[in-house]
Design a protein around this motif. Structure first.
Motif, PDB file in Angstrom:
ATOM      1  N   GLN A  81      34.601 -55.315  19.331  1.00 54.59           N
ATOM      2  CA  GLN A  81      33.785 -54.471  20.187  1.00 54.59           C
ATOM      3  C   GLN A  81      34.430 -54.294  21.547  1.00 54.59           C
ATOM      4  OE1 GLN A  81      29.837 -56.128  20.372  1.00 54.59           O
ATOM      5  NE2 GLN A  81      29.180 -54.930  18.628  1.00 54.59           N
ATOM      6  N   VAL A 387      22.362 -55.704  29.173  1.00 55.18           N
ATOM      7  CA  VAL A 387      22.332 -55.729  27.707  1.00 55.18           C
ATOM      8  C   VAL A 387      21.369 -56.804  27.232  1.00 55.18           C
ATOM      9  CG1 VAL A 387      23.697 -56.204  25.659  1.00 55.18           C
ATOM     10  CG2 VAL A 387      24.668 -54.821  27.480  1.00 55.18           C
ATOM     11  N   VAL A 391      17.991 -56.411  24.202  1.00 58.36           N
ATOM     12  CA  VAL A 391      18.135 -56.839  22.814  1.00 58.36           C
ATOM     13  C   VAL A 391      16.836 -57.449  22.296  1.00 58.36           C
ATOM     14  CG1 VAL A 391      19.381 -58.345  21.231  1.00 58.36           C
ATOM     15  CG2 VAL A 391      20.592 -57.247  23.119  1.00 58.36           C
ATOM     16  N   SER A 452      22.555 -55.342  16.246  1.00 55.35           N
ATOM     17  CA  SER A 452      21.675 -55.945  17.246  1.00 55.35           C
ATOM     18  C   SER A 452      22.142 -57.360  17.582  1.00 55.35           C
ATOM     19  CB  SER A 452      20.227 -55.974  16.737  1.00 55.35           C
ATOM     20  OG  SER A 452      19.714 -54.671  16.598  1.00 55.35           O
ATOM     21  N   LYS A 455      25.229 -57.460  19.911  1.00 57.66           N
ATOM     22  CA  LYS A 455      25.028 -57.213  21.343  1.00 57.66           C
ATOM     23  C   LYS A 455      24.984 -58.506  22.141  1.00 57.66           C
ATOM     24  CE  LYS A 455      22.524 -52.842  20.756  1.00 57.66           C
ATOM     25  NZ  LYS A 455      21.224 -52.152  20.915  1.00 57.66           N
TER      26      LYS A 455
END
Length: 512
Positions: A81, A387, A391, A452, A455
């Motif tokens: 990522q 972030v 979540v 999810s 993250k």
């Protein structure tokens, strides 16, 4: 690769190879090395260009016309990522493609396939004051993941394959940069932000424009050292000691392999690193004037093929400006930990994973924290507040496995998941504790849930599995999120062998 648990909890899912998505490039074994050198030099040059000659819009137009890009559809969809490290990672590939007049300089058939013998990953630390170039020997045995072929199909994963073969996937004249990028991301667990390919012709022109580069030879070098197929030694190409080279002479220097040390590619890498360091010194010390800037930037852009992310002069300049504060001493060159395996090069573990972990943590070669400003406590540094707050894991079950030798990681990850309403079905050790990167395995139709989870674990890789459920396998990247100097230290042998851009030109020039 298969992951299984040893303790009680969850059931282990078998990991399958990442889906397809590779890129337009290819490579195989070769014998030439185009220098990524030009790359760093160009970056520095263009940064000065922007700062010193504002308003010359015609320069941008000229540079834009020079820049070639390779298609992005070959870059893997299963990649680390963004944010796998706080700094930026630039893959520099030296190509000996014979197209565009390159055959006259590099030899070989102009219709031959594109090859790559030189590659390094340039990590620009988040503080934008340090950088390190990590060379990957061409004969290194690696796993080449699925890559895209010219007909649109994808190859299968190949293990125990020489690194430079990635660039030759597809057997095209221009090579396959995307496949090399996929391979580097697979190897390092770091996301490659930009990829740059430099060819023979552009590199030679660049060395001419800067007025030559100082190099050093540990001994006299003959024509036979450049071409071992000669029946005689031939005449002297280079005399022992310091000298200045440019154009064809510069190409000959970076290609020399035989007749010095043990004649290996490892020794050649050492001399190429010294060359890049000298080139950077020349560019930074030249006192560039407007009359020098355009020819240098022009030569630099003509030598490059880049990923779309650097496909315009504005984008290149923006990146180049981020390098202007990196001084020579803080610019380092290293080679991945290696050992011979027959005639090939094998990666040495756990040293190589420790090197990648240090880069992820923005730990410099000499042990400094170059991560720039950090927010939050050490234990939560890997998750940004914005972030973190967004979540939600409601209704998502996750099994946690520790894929490292560090104790307590499973409990730490489980606590993070609990804090965001995920249901942790259990924690356990993975079947092996040598995972460099955190992996999230997910069953059919569960990719959104896996995303999810990702993250909360920046840098984690997503892998599809055949059976239902989500498994979180923690890697060394998660173990080093606390940024402790001990856990992110660069292996001693790597640090001891590092070259600084301001180092002695005549030292450490061969192996064996």
């Amino acid at each position: 690769m298969t992951t299984s648990q040893q303790a009680t909890p969850p059931r282990h899912r078998r990991r399958v190879e990442p889906p397809r998505q590779g890129g337009p490039r290819g490579s195989r074994t070769a014998r030439r090395r185009k220098h990524g050198p030009a790359r760093i030099a160009f970056a520095i040059v263009v940064s000065v260009l922007v700062l010193g000659t504002a308003g010359l819009g015609w320069i941008y137009l000229k540079l834009n016309g020079n820049i070639d890009t390779f298609a992005a559809d070959g870059v893997s969809g299963e990649r680390p990522q963004a944010g796998s490290s706080k700094g930026k990672n630039v893959l520099v590939i030296g190509s000996d493609a014979r197209t565009g007049g390159n055959s006259a300089l590099g030899g070989g058939d102009k219709d031959d396939i594109g090859r790559s013998d030189t590659a390094f990953l340039l990590h620009v630390y988040a503080d934008q004051k340090h950088a390190v170039a990590v060379s990957v020997p061409r004969d290194t045995l690696v796993t080449i993941p699925p890559c895209k072929l010219p007909d649109g199909s994808w190859t299968k994963t190949r293990t125990n394959t020489m690194f430079n073969e990635a660039y030759s996937v597809g057997q095209t004249a221009k090579g396959n940069p995307a496949c090399t990028q996929n391979t580097v991301e697979k190897l390092t667990g770091l996301r490659v932000d930009h990829t740059v390919v430099v060819d023979f012709k552009g590199f030679a022109e660049l060395t001419d424009v800067v007025g030559g580069v100082n190099v050093c030879l540990p001994q006299d070098v003959y024509q036979g050292d450049l071409n071992p197929n000669r029946t005689t030694r031939g005449k002297v190409l280079f005399h022992k000691g310091e000298q200045e080279v440019s154009g064809q002479k510069a190409l000959d220097y970076v290609r020399i392999r035989h007749g010095i040390g043990d004649g290996s590619d490892i020794g050649r890498i050492k001399r190429q690193q010294a060359f890049v360091a000298s080139l950077i010194q020349k560019v930074k010390s030249d006192g560039l004037t407007p009359t020098k800037l355009l020819p240098l930037a022009d030569a630099g852009t003509k030598s490059m093929t880049v990923a779309p992310g650097l496909g315009t002069a504005n984008k290149l300049i923006s990146f180049a400006m981020s390098l202007e504060n990196i001084d020579l001493h803080n610019t380092k060159f290293v080679t991945i930990p290696w050992r011979y395996e027959g005639s090939r090069v094998a990666i040495v573990q756990p040293d190589t994973d420790a090197l990648w972990a240090a880069l992820r943590a923005d730990q410099t070669i000499d042990g400094k924290d170059a991560g720039g400003k950090k927010s939050g406590t050490a234990a939560t540094a890997s998750v940004s507040p914005s972030v973190d707050e967004q979540v939600s894991g409601k209704g998502i079950d996750v099994a946690v496995y520790n894929g490292t030798t560090a104790s307590g990681l499973g409990a730490r990850a489980a606590a993070t998941l609990d804090d965001h309403d995920f249901t942790v079905t259990g924690t356990a050790n993975a079947s092996t504790q040598d995972h460099a990167t955190t992996v999230i395995e997910y069953g059919p139709g569960q990719k959104p849930q896996a995303q999810s989870v990702a993250k909360l674990f920046p840098g984690a890789r997503l892998h599809s599995a055949t059976s239902a459920g989500i498994n979180l396998i923690l890697g060394q990247s998660y173990a080093t999120d606390d940024r402790s100097a001990e856990s992110t230290a660069v292996p001693t042998e790597v640090a001891d062998d590092a070259r600084s851009a301001d180092g002695d030109l005549c030292s450490n020039l061969s192996y064996g």
